[in-house]
Every structure is written in structure tokens, then in C-alpha cells.
Design a protein around this motif. Structure first.
Motif, short mmCIF file in Angstrom:
data_model
loop_
_atom_site.label_atom_id
_atom_site.label_comp_id
_atom_site.label_asym_id
_atom_site.label_seq_id
_atom_site.Cartn_x
_atom_site.Cartn_y
_atom_site.Cartn_z
N ALA A 126 0.66 -1.24 0.16
CA ALA A 126 0.16 -0.04 -0.05
C ALA A 126 0.74 1.27 0.13
O ALA A 126 0.28 2.50 -0.09
N GLU A 129 3.58 5.86 2.74
CA GLU A 129 2.60 7.04 3.52
C GLU A 129 1.49 6.24 4.29
O GLU A 129 0.94 6.56 5.37
N THR A 130 0.61 5.22 3.54
CA THR A 130 -0.46 4.71 4.18
C THR A 130 -0.08 3.77 5.44
O THR A 130 -0.45 4.02 6.41
N VAL A 131 1.02 3.13 5.11
CA VAL A 131 1.34 2.15 6.16
C VAL A 131 2.09 2.86 7.40
O VAL A 131 1.77 2.38 8.49
N ARG A 134 -0.38 4.50 9.53
CA ARG A 134 -0.95 3.65 10.48
C ARG A 134 -0.29 3.31 11.67
O ARG A 134 -0.68 3.25 12.84
#
Length: 443
Positions: A126, A129-131, A134
Motif C-alpha cells: 500500500a 505513507e499509508t502504512v 497507521r
């Protein structure tokens, strides 16, 4: 006494002792935090330091909050000495292990004890940035929880340790052309967390952190030469030589998943090459072979799984094998033999005392492990296997989390770095400590 060097921060310049002073300071702290010595006389005997030096170092470590006085220790004929304790909860470490399909995030104390943790599914593809967003969200939630549980609202973050499922240039904390991590190449993981938490950050390949976790808190404790092998979606190895984690000159030592195991070119690995061990024996390869067996009618068990779930995983193949499914037994045995063949070469080359098998696929019962063992013992030099043990990981899926924490802890307490921040009482607020050169590598 060693030289005095200037240490520049954003606000001021301080002079800090290095050399003999830093070494003895670190030695005293290590003896107490490891439990090797509990009193001043014991420290002197183990470290070979005089009473005056021990008193000075203990006073400095106590005044900055790293050590504290405890109960009276046993007397050896004279006045009973006061025991010393390491203040493991003076600060916390944020630790994260990122896998191909999950993340495990935790908060530990300064002794590597996990105070809070969380695991959830996540797709590394993914993108950073996304990981990482989170991961930061979970870090913050867990940190709030720990501060509340310990009734310590001002508890500071002393460091961050992160393991990634791909090659990492350790000096910069950046992934380097990771095969299963699109969009991560060169991403400044270390810099991002350093800005967010204003503290030193270390990033490494997750298999190295797993090896370090086993070395410091698992089945390899007390060992000097070990080989940790992760068999999951991919395959990798961590090497410990002489009690020290060996990363190699750029940080990619142990990347055995992309070593050639076949001359055939019909199976393309995720790295773009053909014939890689991971492409034949990794979790994704086992799942793919299981799916083919289900579709072709060679395994009724896996065909039923496919009909009910729409897919087949490596865990399904493991369950089928444990139920006596002949095709699944053959798939796991073949994978074990391929892995064992490569490990046999490493065992003869490196001569470890212990080989630890970890990762998700390692939990596939005894069948895979038995195939690995049989092949290694059969193909390695007799002298290399005379006292060799091959065992399953005792920390299991916590190895990477614990190891990432110890990575940060050991780097922080290296003599050269400890001397830079000890008088401040905490390395928090000094992310630049990662750039302090060490005379020798730490674990």
C-alpha cells in the motif's frame, strides 16, 4: 581519562567525556541492567575498576536517573552493601515490525519488556505513507495507554526501532530496492519517525531484528554464533557472529531468499530474477502450489478449501499436511529440502552453534522442520553439525518486535552515545544521536 569532545545541539554546545570515561560508564550501567552485578563491590570485581571509579560512575548514573538504590545486599563480613537497580521505566521505546501482510506495533520499557502491543493485517504494498501513518496512529494509542497504566503522563520516548520486510541501508534507515515494497525505495523511514517523535530512530531488515530478539530474549540467549531463518511470505536470514549482529557493509547480509536454488527459468521471483529460493519455497510459493493442486484435483482437502474460501494459503497447505493429505505433505517436504540445501551451505561456511527457524510458515507442524533438519545434517560438513542445534523460534511472531526494541536500546547505551546524553538524563530530543560514530558495532 579520554578526550573531551564537543556535542552540538540546537540550543547549546556541551562538552562530553569520551574514551575511558565513556567505556567505564557504559560498563557499569551494562553490568547493572543485565543483572550481572547488583552492588558496587560486585561491579568492581566484574569490571576490574577501582572503588573510587565505581563510586563516581554510579553517582553519575544515579543522579541522571538511570540507576537507583535498592535494598541491602548480602554482607561478605563487613557492612552490607546497598543493591543497585536499573530504572527500566525511566523511558520507553516504540517498536514496530512490518511484514508483507501485517504490522506488529508495541511499546517496551528500557529492558525490552513489552508493555503494550497490537497486531493487525496490513499490505506493505500500500506504500509508505499509508502504512507508516497507521503505525504512527497505533504508536500514539499504545503510548497513551502505557502512560495511563503507569500513571506517568510525562513518560518520554527514548528511541524508536523499526523492522522492514526488505533490504535496508542501516546507515540511513532507508529501504533499498525492496522486492515486495513498491514505492518504498529510498523512503526516509528513519527521518519521518525522528521528526514525529523527536528522538533517535533505527531501522533495519525485519529478519535482523528477529535474530536480535532471539539473541537477547529468546532461545539464542547466551549464544555467540547463530543463524536465524525466517520462512514466511518470503525467506531471509539474520547472522550473529561472536555475539554481534552481522549486517554486512551495506546492511543486506543474510538475504538468502533471493539466492539461486534452481537453474530453471520458468518461475519468476518478485525480485525479477528466476530460480530464487523464495520463489520455490516461500509462503507465497507454497500457497500458489497448493492452489494449483486444488484446481487440478490432486488434493481433495485443498479443493474443498478452495470451494469454501475461494483461495488457498500456506496455512491451508499446512493444515492439509497435518491431516494426512499426501500432496500437501509433498509440497512442504520439497520446500523444507530446498531450504535445507541452501542452509547446509551456510552451515558449512559459517559454522553456527544454533539455527533458529521462525516466521509464519515455520509453524507448519514438524514436517517442514524435519525436512530442513534432515537435509542440513546430511549435506553439511560433519564437523559443522557435530554440536549444531536446529530449533523453532521460542519468541515466534514476537521476535521482530522485541528485537527492534533491543536494537534501539543497545544503540542508545553504546559508550559513545551514552556519554553524549547521560548528563541530560534522557536521549529524548536528540534524534541526531544516530549519527554519532561508534568505534565498534553494537548488537
Amino acid at each position: 581519562m579520554g578526550k573531551v569532545q564537543a556535542f552540538h545541539t540546537d540550543q547549546t554546545t556541551v562538552t562530553t567525556p569520551v574514551g575511558e570515561h565513556a567505556d567505564s560508564l557504559s560498563t557499569v550501567l551494562d553490568l547493572v541492567r543485565s543483572g550481572t552485578a547488583k552492588t558496587r563491590p560486585e561491579i568492581g570485581r566484574h569490571a576490574g575498576l577501582g572503588r573510587t571509579v565505581v563510586t563516581q560512575r554510579v553517582t553519575q548514573l544515579t543522579s541522571c536517573g538511570l540507576l537507583e538504590e535498592g535494598a541491602l545486599g548480602p554482607s561478605s563480613g563487613g557492612r552490607a552493601p546497598r543493591e543497585l537497580r536499573f530504572r527500566a521505566r525511566a523511558g520507553v521505546i516504540l517498536s514496530a515490525e512490518l511484514g508483507a501482510s501485517s504490522i506488529t506495533v508495541g511499546v517496551t520499557d528500557l529492558a525490552g519488556v513489552v508493555l503494550a502491543e497490537h497486531t493487525e493485517a496490513a499490505d506493505i504494498a500500500a506504500g509508505p505513507e499509508t502504512v507508516l501513518l497507521r503505525v504512527e496512529e497505533v504508536f500514539d494509542d499504545l503510548l497513551d495507554h502505557v502512560r495511563t497504566e503507569l500513571d506517568a503522563p510525562e513518560l518520554s520516548v527514548w528511541g524508536v526501532g523499526v523492522g522492514l520486510p526488505g533490504p535496508v541501508e542501516f546507515a540511513t534507515g532507508r529501504p533499498s530496492a525492496p522486492p515486495i515494497m513498491p514505492g518504498w525505495d529510498g523512503y526516509p523511514v528513519r527521518d519521518r519517525f525522528a521528526r514525529r517523535y523527536d528522538t533517535p530512530v533505527w531501522v533495519d531488515n525485519e529478519v535482523n531484528t528477529m535474530a536480535l530478539g532471539e539473541l537477547r530474549a529468546g532461545s539464542a540467549r547466551g549464544q555467540r554464533d547463530i543463524l536465524y531463518v525466517k520462512i514466511g511470505t518470503g525467506i531471509g536470514a539474520g547472522l550473529v557472529s561472536g555475539g554481534t549482529l552481522h549486517r554486512g557493509s551495506q546492511g543486506c547480509a543474510g538475504d538468502i531468499g533471493h539466492a539461486a536454488t534452481s537453474e530453471e527459468d520458468d518461475v519468476v521471483c518478485r525480485c525479477g530474477n528466476t530460480g530464487c529460493l523464495e520463489a520455490y519455497a516461500g509462503g507465497a510459493a507454497i500457497a500458489q502450489d497448493g492452489l494449483a493442486a486444488a484446481k487440478e484435483g490432486r488434493s481433495r482437502f485443498l479443493a474443498d478449501v478452495l470451494a469454501s474460501t475461494g483461495t488457498v494459503t500456506a496455512a491451508d497447505v499446512s493444515r492439509a499436511a497435518q491431516s494426512g493429505d499426501r500432496t500437501s505433505v509433498e509440497l512442504l517436504t520439497r520446500a523444507g529440502r530446498l531450504i535445507g540445501t541452501l542452509l547446509a551451505t551456510l552451515v558449512s561456511f559459517f559454522n553456527p552453534a544454533l539455527v533458529i527457524i521462525g516466521g509464519g510458515v515455520s509453524g507448519a507442524g514438524d514436517l517442514l522442520l524435519a525436512a530442513v533438519r534432515e537435509t542440513v545434517y546430511r549435506r553439511s560438513l560433519p564437523l559443522a553439525t557435530r554440536e549444531l542445534r536446529i530449533a523453532r523460534s521460542t519468541l515466534s511472531d514476537r521476535a521482530g518486535l522485541v528485537g527492534a526494541a533491543f536494537m534501539a536500546i543497545d544503540e542508545l547505551f553504546a559508550p559513545e552515545r551514552l556519554a553524549r546524553w547521560v548528563d541530560d538524563g534522557s536521549p529524548a530530543g536528540h534524534p541526531e544521536l544516530v549519527d554519532v560514530p561508534l568505534r565498534t558495532s553494537v548488537l
